[in-house]
Each structure stands twice: as C-alpha cells, then as structure tokens.
Write an enzyme that holds these catalytic residues in place. Structure first.
Site, short mmCIF file in Angstrom:
data_model
loop_
_atom_site.label_atom_id
_atom_site.label_comp_id
_atom_site.label_asym_id
_atom_site.label_seq_id
_atom_site.Cartn_x
_atom_site.Cartn_y
_atom_site.Cartn_z
N LYS A 193 0.57 -0.85 -0.08
CA LYS A 193 -0.01 -0.11 0.33
C LYS A 193 0.71 1.00 -0.31
CE LYS A 193 -4.62 -0.87 -0.30
NZ LYS A 193 -5.06 -0.04 -0.54
N SER B 172 -0.13 -9.89 -0.58
CA SER B 172 0.32 -8.62 -0.31
C SER B 172 0.47 -7.59 0.84
CB SER B 172 -1.28 -7.81 -0.64
OG SER B 172 -2.43 -8.50 0.03
#
Length: 525
Positions: free
Chosen positions: A64, A326
């Site tokens: 992110k 992720s």
C-alpha cells in the site's frame, strides 16, 4: 470462476496511459523492488511452477505504501500545507503514515474500530507526530464516510486507498516488477481484491505489455463487491462484509477501479475462510513468513484455479502462476484460529458428529471404524441413557477418505452427521459440548498426557477399562509434542481400589482433577 468481459480495442489508450504513469511513479523513494520467489513445496504439490510476489517484505509489510506515496509526493505546496486525510483498514494507513513522515505532511487517518491492533500501532510508529488516528465504524466504508466529513470540515486532501489515478499507478509498479523479474512463460497473475486499486493497476499494466497473460482477481466469499459488480455490469454496494480478511473488507469498489477492471481483468474468484487459512499455512511452509488473511487471498484463488482446471481438462496451460502476497500485518492472536481452520481448508481434517449406542462394546466399534486415522479432536459428555453423541475431528488426505470414514461409521450402524463444511459447528458448537449431567454419577476426572504420534489417541482409547463407563472426553491436537486429554470415568465407590493399578498399567502421566474447583462448579452435579 467468473469471466469478465474482454477489453475493447479503444481501451488500449487508457491502459497505455496508466502504464506510463506507473513507469514514472515515485514509489522507490520509500518502497523497494520486492522479491518474486519460487514456492517449491507448492509447486511440487500442484504440479505447476508457483511464484510468490513478496509485497509483505515492504517497509510497512504491504504494497500500500506504493500508491499512497505516489499520490502524496505529487501534492503542491498549498496542498501539503493543508495536510491530508485518509481512511483505511490498516495497510493504506501505514503507507500514508510513512509518506507523511517522509514528506513532512500532517495526516489524519480514520481507521475502523475493527482494524487489527498491530496495524493501529504500526500507523503510530510510522507516522509519529505527523499523524492523528481516528477510530470510527466497523469497515473501511464506514471509516471513509467519517473521513469525508472531516475533509469537508478541514479542507485537507483526501488520499484515497484505491480510487485515484496516482494511487492505481503506484500499485501498477508491482506488475512492472513481475514482468521484469519473470520474462519467461507466464500463464496468470492472481491478485487480492478489496476496492480494486491493486487489481486495476496490475491488470492495466500487464495487458498493455503482455496481453496474453491472464489477470485474475480473488476476493473473500463474504466481501466480494468487485466480483458482484463485474457480474452485474455496474458497481454494487454490499450491506455487510466479512472482517476476517480485513484488508480487503470493502463494501463498494471505486468507480475508476471498476472501469479499469471491467476492461482488463480476465476473471474473478471467490474463496472462503478455510481456503484462506490453508493458503496462509502454505505460504508459511514455503517462506517461513506468515501473511495476513488478505495477503493469502491470491494464493487461495490460485489453488482453486488449478484444482478447477485439473477437474475440467486435466491441466493448466503452460507458464508460471504468480500470487501476490500483498501484506503480513497479522494479529498474533489470530494464529490459533488460522491453524485450526487450515486443516479443513486443505481438506486434511474431516469433522463428524457420530451417535453410538450407550452400551458395552460400542465405543470399541467406534475406535475400530476410525482405524489408523489420526484424531485431531474428540469431544464427548454423557447426556442420554440410550445413546452417546461424539464430536470428532479426523485427519484425512482427501475428500474420498472423508466419505469412506462416514461409510465406515454407518457400517457399524452409527448415525453420522458430516460437519466439515458447517460454519456453526466449526466456530461454536465444537467448544460447547459438555456441561453438567445427572447421569455422570460416581465420576472421577483425570488429565492425561501422551506422546503425540499417529495412532496414539486410538491406542489410549483401546486401553480404557472395559467395565467402566466413559462419561466425559476432551482432546484437541494443538501441534505440540504431547497430547493432552481430559477423561471422566464412572467408577463405583466399591471399585476405587482398582483405579491406581489400572492407571499405572496405562503407562501415561496422569493427574486426578476430581476435586478441581472449576470442574465442581461447571461440570459436576
């Protein structure tokens, strides 16, 4: 698997534009090129080359920060002076916090109250004095509503976690790295999906450079806003979302991410909690790292894809399969749940409720039906004078073995209920078997330990005194070297003298818990 409409020719310009933005993204001021690692154990098991894109290795333990920093570094001086505001379930918040500290920009970050504490603490650590945290709502969408209100009041720039061209371009750098790191045959890239920023960026970049590579999004079954939206052809708002995969718990995807995914994504997959837990374990076994649930989504989808194609046509087309790991912002207290559910998710544990007659010999017939299977859990409490209800977990190698076990129980004339796929049983009922029983007269309670090895519990069960009734039994395999069992044995007072030699003959360390205060309070009549 849900197919997505093929891209039209006039969509190429949009993909090329996003590709150019991704190539120019300033992500490497804070991020690094993460490894694309082979997963040898998974590859051998699936019969396919499996690669893991290790975004969990970034400074904030997720991808992110790429998009967050790329958005914030482009702010003009006036915008920087007014500060930024963001809403996030945790990983985007950490990216914004790190970017704020790096760029000297004040940030207000709204997080749902359900955000794991490890993520809240990390935001404070990365942002320091530049960040104020506001906790509001139960999901990202709730936090976003609060952030929008605060933005209107203070005039700060909203740094969207997914529906912003600069954020999507930043996430697209993940795809550029994958293609650079693996120039050889590549069949498909599997991407976890919440609001769609990572999927939109990865899909647009891959389709612009290597359109033959499939891009497949993966969502949690109870947080599938993108899959539903693509199926309907317009954005769908979910009333509720599951929070196990909190990093992708989004009620509505972005307008821009939806448009890009509709153009460039080949298919969407949905996976359940058990499959996610199994994928967490798979990643740990190959890397010795523990991803968060959202971080394992892509691999869970990859495994589902391989299994589906093996059933349909016997193979998947040539080329490696890539799963994007992720993030790894896992709350430690979730690990027990993950370990417990991973066995079921991998079809390595079957769970049954078996009813046997409350008569001499029936328990031995039950053990015989189990055979040499390792027992993962065993719960029983006497409650009926005519029948005994047993909750048992059994280690299996396949669904066929699960069906064979059920057949073996039925062959003994036992009633069987297969609870392997039953959420209520797995979450709650397995922990609620017990309580007081008026039938448990003359009960003695003992705790035993034994070396944990295949067949050990079955061997223990076979040695129990044939003339004394078992009124309580609890066992759960916790992966330790020693198994621990709690047993209630009904021994008439005039036979108490036989207990010490019987227990000594068993040969296991044991403790008499018959006078334990909690047992007397909760289980003894």
């Amino acid at each position: 698997m849900n197919a997505v409409a093929a891209p039209a020719d006039d969509d190429a310009a949009a993909a090329d534009d996003l590709l150019a933005q991704s190539r120019a993204a300033r992500v490497y001021d804070v991020a690094h090129e993460s490894a694309l690692e082979a997963a040898p154990l998974l590859s051998a098991r699936l019969g396919r080359p499996v690669l893991l894109k290790r975004e969990d290795q970034q400074p904030v333990f997720s991808f992110k920060l790429r998009g967050a920093y790329n958005r914030m570094v482009q702010l003009d001086p006036a915008q920087r002076a007014r500060g930024v505001i963001a809403a996030s379930a945790g990983n985007h918040a950490q990216g914004v916090a790190l970017a704020a500290a790096k760029l000297g920009i004040r940030a207000t970050i709204v997080m749902p109250v359900t955000a794991p504490q490890v993520k809240v603490d990390a935001v404070r650590r990365f942002g320091g004095a530049m960040v104020e945290i506001v906790l509001a709502g139960d999901s990202y969408s709730d936090a976003q509503a609060t952030a929008a209100q605060l933005q209107a009041e203070h005039g700060a720039t909203f740094v969207h976690p997914f529906d912003d061209p600069a954020v999507i371009a930043g996430q697209g750098t993940v795809a550029l790295e994958i293609l650079r790191q693996h120039p050889g045959p590549l069949h498909a890239v599997f991407v976890p999906v919440g609001g769609g920023g990572l999927l939109a960026g990865v899909a647009a970049c891959i389709k612009a450079l290597r359109p033959e590579v499939k891009v497949i999004g993966v969502q949690a079954l109870d947080a599938d806003a993108m899959a539903r939206s693509l199926e309907k052809g317009s954005r769908v708002a979910l009333d509720e979302v599951g929070l196990f995969a909190d990093g992708t718990a989004v009620k509505q995807v972005g307008a821009l991410t939806f448009a890009l995914c509709r153009q460039h994504v080949d298919a969407m997959l949905r996976v359940d909690t058990d499959a996610i837990c199994a994928a967490i374990r798979d990643i740990y076994q190959d890397t010795r790292c523990v991803p968060e649930p959202s971080g394992a989504l892509a691999l869970a989808g990859l495994k589902q894809y391989v299994a589906a194609h093996a059933r349909l046509d016997g193979q998947v087309a040539d080329g490696a399969l890539v799963a994007i790991v992720s993030g790894a912002n896992m709350n430690f207290d979730r690990l027990r749940f993950v370990a417990e559910r991973a066995e079921v998710g991998e079809q390595h544990e079957a769970v049954f409720a078996v009813t046997i007659p409350e008569e001499r010999g029936s328990f031995r017939r039950f053990c015989a039906a189990l055979g040499r299977h390792s027992i993962t859990e065993f719960n029983y409490r006497i409650g009926d004078a005519s029948s005994a209800h047993i909750f048992v977990g059994v280690q299996i190698a396949s669904r066929d073995e699960r069906e064979a076990l059920a057949a073996a129980f039925r062959a003994q004339a036992f009633d069987v209920l297969d609870l392997t796929d039953d959420e209520l049983a797995k979450l709650h009922l397995r922990h609620m078997i017990g309580g007081r029983s008026p039938l448990a007269r003359h009960e003695r309670l003992y705790r035993f330990e034994f070396p944990e090895r295949p067949g050990a519990l079955t061997h223990f069960l076979g040695q129990l005194h044939p003339d004394w009734n078992i009124s309580l039994f609890h066992y759960r395999n916790h992966g330790a070297d020693y198994g621990r069992i709690l047993v209630g044995i009904q021994v008439p007072p005039d036979e108490y003298a036989l207990l010490p030699p019987f227990l000594a003959a068993l040969g296991y360390p044991h403790w008499d818990e018959s006078d334990h205060p909690a047992y007397r309070l909760l289980l003894r009549e």
